[in-house]
Design a protein around this motif. Structure first.
Motif, PDB file in Angstrom:
ATOM      1  N   LEU A 146      -3.285  -7.544 -10.515  1.00 36.27           N
ATOM      2  CA  LEU A 146      -2.135  -7.062 -11.285  1.00 36.27           C
ATOM      3  C   LEU A 146      -1.278  -6.132 -10.430  1.00 36.27           C
ATOM      4  N   LEU A 147       0.019  -6.337 -10.489  1.00 40.87           N
ATOM      5  CA  LEU A 147       0.920  -5.474  -9.729  1.00 40.87           C
ATOM      6  C   LEU A 147       1.299  -4.222 -10.508  1.00 40.87           C
ATOM      7  N   LEU A 151       0.823  -1.214   0.000  1.00 38.32           N
ATOM      8  CA  LEU A 151       0.000   0.000   0.000  1.00 38.32           C
ATOM      9  C   LEU A 151       0.858   1.266   0.000  1.00 38.32           C
ATOM     10  N   GLY A 152       2.080   1.151   0.536  1.00 35.91           N
ATOM     11  CA  GLY A 152       2.978   2.306   0.606  1.00 35.91           C
ATOM     12  C   GLY A 152       3.428   2.801  -0.756  1.00 35.91           C
ATOM     13  N   ILE A 153       3.334   1.927  -1.772  1.00 35.83           N
ATOM     14  CA  ILE A 153       3.758   2.364  -3.114  1.00 35.83           C
ATOM     15  C   ILE A 153       2.584   2.444  -4.089  1.00 35.83           C
ATOM     16  N   THR A 154       1.386   2.172  -3.609  1.00 34.80           N
ATOM     17  CA  THR A 154       0.226   2.237  -4.508  1.00 34.80           C
ATOM     18  C   THR A 154      -0.788   3.271  -4.025  1.00 34.80           C
ATOM     19  N   ASP A 207       4.340  10.533 -10.781  1.00 34.30           N
ATOM     20  CA  ASP A 207       5.540   9.967 -11.419  1.00 34.30           C
ATOM     21  C   ASP A 207       5.748   8.524 -10.957  1.00 34.30           C
ATOM     22  N   ARG A 208       5.305   8.254  -9.764  1.00 31.62           N
ATOM     23  CA  ARG A 208       5.438   6.911  -9.195  1.00 31.62           C
ATOM     24  C   ARG A 208       4.799   5.844 -10.096  1.00 31.62           C
ATOM     25  N   TYR A 209       3.787   6.268 -10.833  1.00 33.15           N
ATOM     26  CA  TYR A 209       3.035   5.347 -11.705  1.00 33.15           C
ATOM     27  C   TYR A 209       3.915   4.775 -12.813  1.00 33.15           C
ATOM     28  N   GLU A 210       4.947   5.517 -13.180  1.00 33.52           N
ATOM     29  CA  GLU A 210       5.837   5.091 -14.281  1.00 33.52           C
ATOM     30  C   GLU A 210       6.774   3.972 -13.834  1.00 33.52           C
ATOM     31  N   GLU A 211       6.967   3.849 -12.532  1.00 29.65           N
ATOM     32  CA  GLU A 211       7.921   2.830 -12.039  1.00 29.65           C
ATOM     33  C   GLU A 211       7.246   1.465 -12.007  1.00 29.65           C
TER      34      GLU A 211
END
Ligand code: SF4
Ligand code: SF4
Length: 221
Positions: free
Chosen positions: A156-157, A140-143, A193-197
């Motif tokens: 899906l990750l 959850l910390g990265i989504t 921008d996190r979405y691009e990783e």
């Protein structure tokens, strides 16, 4: 919390068909909150079972009791004074509670009166929705705080898949695409921008792929 729903009365009555004395056991925790197996539901089910047995010309003795937590041996011990007088236990707790009672009282049949569903949260009065699948390695910390494991129909990750349509999931127009929700949340947080990783493939062993899981807290043992 763990969510549950009462089983159809026909299924419950079939379990206890040969019994004359039942110990009907509720739980004060999750199943109380989701109105499946708390004190109130124990009373309602007892009434329904009494009525049912009267219609069949039978007598059914029911001892009602609601434990603080049915998944905790400490509270399950409270059933000891009543267990010998019962032909069976009918548990209104989740599957964890049913199994804790069965593990303690090995010679008494223990039947489930509810279907355990999922770990969910309340969306509004009377509506609960799945939010977590207990994957054991929370992302959850990265989504942006939206769980793709539980809320994306394909877990899906990285998403969305090609089936997303107008922000909804391809399985149903009533289901939000989890990856649309994740995008919106990341935008709201200003970290799109996190979405691009790309998220790396997940190790599913902590999710149960490595067998039944256990937590051992040495400091508490
Ligand atoms: S990432 Fe795993 S632990 Fe976190 S909410 Fe989703 S399923 Fe639960
Ligand atoms: S449409 Fe969205 S929620 Fe549905 S499976 Fe595809 S990525 Fe997952």
């Amino acid at each position: 919390m763990i969510t549950a729903e009462q089983k159809p009365i026909q299924e419950i009555t079939k379990y206890i068909e040969p019994c004359g004395k039942i110990l009907l056991v509720g739980c004060n925790e999750c199943v109380t909150v989701c109105a499946a197996g708390g004190r109130k539901e124990v009373g309602l089910l007892a009434s329904a079972l009494h009525l049912n047995s009267l219609k069949q010309g039978k007598t059914l003795e029911i001892k009602e009791i609601t434990l603080e937590r049915q998944c905790d041996p400490e509270y399950v011990e409270e059933l000891a004074p009543y267990i010998d007088g019962a032909d069976a236990v009918l548990s209104m707790a989740c599957g964890c509670g049913v199994q804790t009672v069965a593990a303690r009282y090995k010679t008494t049949p223990v039947f489930p009166a509810v279907n355990t569903k999922f770990m969910g949260a309340s969306e509004s009065q009377g509506i609960w929705a799945e939010r977590c699948q207990g994957c054991g390695d929370c992302m959850l910390g990265i989504t942006g705080g939206i769980c793709p494991v539980a809320r994306c129909s394909k877990s899906l990750l990285n998403g969305p898949c090609g089936g997303t349509s107008n922000g909804q999931c391809e399985i149903s127009p009533d289901v939000d695409c989890a990856w649309r929700l994740i995008w919106e949340r990341l935008v709201a947080l200003g970290i799109q921008d996190r979405y691009e990783e790309l998220n790396a493939a997940k190790d599913w062993r902590p999710a149960g792929g490595g067998g039944p899981r256990k937590i051992i807290r040495e400091d508490l043992v």
